[in-house]
Design an enzyme around this catalytic site. Structure first.
Site, PDB file in Angstrom:
ATOM      1  N   ARG A  35       0.820  -1.218   0.000  1.00  0.00           N
ATOM      2  CA  ARG A  35       0.000   0.000   0.000  1.00  0.00           C
ATOM      3  C   ARG A  35       0.855   1.269   0.000  1.00  0.00           C
ATOM      4  NH1 ARG A  35      -5.135  -1.731   3.815  1.00  0.00           N
ATOM      5  NH2 ARG A  35      -6.354  -2.481   2.046  1.00  0.00           N
ATOM      6  N   GLY A 354     -10.430  -9.133  -1.461  1.00  0.00           N
ATOM      7  CA  GLY A 354     -10.100 -10.080  -0.395  1.00  0.00           C
ATOM      8  C   GLY A 354      -9.207 -11.244  -0.733  1.00  0.00           C
TER       9      GLY A 354
END
Ligand code: AMP
Length: 396
Positions: A35, A354
């Site tokens: 991220r 996910g």
């Protein structure tokens, strides 16, 4: 789409909402910096323009209370390593100290604000709190796709204070383009592969994507509700009993919209939900009593491969077997191989949401597909056709 490419940040302070909600080990060391890496292009563009960057993010769920365990100070070294740049840290995200540090920030410098969620006002979408944050910068950039489905102060509410200087960061732009490539401008045939455990969590997605796709592959735990609805014997496989009529309805809707649906034809069954269970391959419609379907069978892998190899655009969400158990991972690995091969041959492939993202990272497919989404919930809500608050705030 208004992105940071449309603006010159020279001598401007860009308040950039990022999603640095990264996993950490017991010593608070970052265990996956994906991220942080993902927003590097945005930070570089602003700094190269001659601007400065004020990073704001949440980390974990401190629930509105200051808690050193969730302090962003612990991730400063990792951010500096990934961005290759010194990062100043302010121990509060609003108030006098933040204002002073922001005002002293020079072009080419980066400042990180303390965890936004140390204030309840962040998740509450409080306007006064958003205004206090807004005071710190000249422009607002949203590059936090992972939280774009939340109408929080820093992800959506704040945008109103920057009527002409609010922009999507480059990561946000890439995420939104990838979804558009599948749902709006995808080269045909477009194939969606949906797996995972539950039909109930994927219904809205299926209904929303049907008009955009040509093929729908349904695998994994959720496929057994369809097989049972079609008259199959599914043993002790995952079942959502109350969704049987809905499964038939979905199949009808797909047919009406000329979408070809592919269900598994065989399955690897186990006599208990364990990696060490006894295993055998059976016809998907004839699972013996006391056995449960745990992975895609050999014929199913070939069938899915054929469909995927004939696709030009591929969307994948959800594993097609219990891949966390090595003995039941082969079907999902075969699927990963098929998608990687189709991508090599020029198809566009998007993996999102996910567990399939966890799978592609763990099994080394992340670089073999066209795009891996960084946002689980945000990705799923986009596929459901919802306008994300973080996106709407910039667009409107
Ligand atoms: P979801 O969160 O709904 O996308 O589901 C992901 C989970 O589905 C993963 O943890 C898989 O282990 C699980 N899964 C996939 N196939 C099966 C199956 N045949 N039986 C039980 N669980 C499954």
């Amino acid at each position: 789409m208004k992105t940071i490419q449309d603006y010159n940040f020279k001598d401007k302070k860009a308040l950039v909402r990022v999603d640095f909600n990264v996993p950490q080990d017991a010593d608070l060391k970052v265990t996956d910096n994906t991220r942080i890496q993902a927003v590097k292009p945005t930070v570089e563009k602003i700094l190269n323009d001659g601007g400065s960057v004020i990073l704001m993010t949440h980390l974990g769920r401190p629930k509105g209370k200051v808690n050193p365990e969730f302090s962003l100070k612990s991730i400063v070294p990792e951010i500096e390593k990934v961005l290759g740049h010194e990062v100043k840290f302010c121990p509060d995200c609003i108030g006098a100290e933040a204002e002073e540090m922001a005002s002293e920030l020079k072009p080419g410098e980066i400042l990180l604000l303390e965890n936004l969620r140390f204030y309840n006002e962040e998740e509450a979408g409080d306007k006064d709190f958003a205004e206090k944050l807004a005071k710190l910068g000249d422009a607002y950039v949203n590059d936090a796709f992972g939280t774009a489905h939340r109408a929080h102060a820093s992800t959506a509410v704040i945008a109103q204070f920057f009527p002409s200087t609010k922009f999507f960061g480059l990561l946000m732009a890439k995420e939104l383009e990838a979804i558009d490539k599948v749902l709006k401008s995808g080269e045909k045939p477009v194939t969606a592969i949906l797996g995972g455990s539950k039909v109930s969590t994927k219904i809205t997605i299926i209904e929303n994507i049907l008009p955009a796709i040509d093929n729908l592959i349904i695998g994994g735990g959720m496929s057994f509700t369809f097989i049972k609805a079609l008259g199959g014997q599914i043993g002790t496989s995952l079942l959502e009993d109350d969704k049987l009529p809905l499964a038939l309805e979905i199949l009808e809707k797909a047919k009406a919209q000329n979408v070809k649906v592919y269900l598994p034809v065989d399955t690897v069954v186990a006599n208990e939900f364990s990696n060490d269970a006894e295993r055998k391959e059976v016809d998907i419609y004839e699972i013996p009593e006391g056995w449960m379907g745990m992975d895609a069978g050999t014929k199913t892998r070939v069938l899915f491969n054929d469909v995927i190899m004939n696709s030009r655009t591929i969307l994948w969400n959800g594993p097609i077997g219990v891949f966390e158990m090595p003995n039941f991972a082969a079907g999902t690995i075969a699927l990963g191989d098929s998608i990687a091969e189709a991508t090599k041959q020029g198809a566009f492939s998007l993996v999102g949401g996910g567990d399939s993202v966890a799978f592609v990272k763990q099994f080394g497919y992340a670089d073999q597909v066209s795009y891996v989404s960084t946002g689980g919930g945000a990705m799923l809500e986009s596929l459901e056709g919802k306008e994300l608050p973080g996106v709407a705030a910039i667009n409107n």
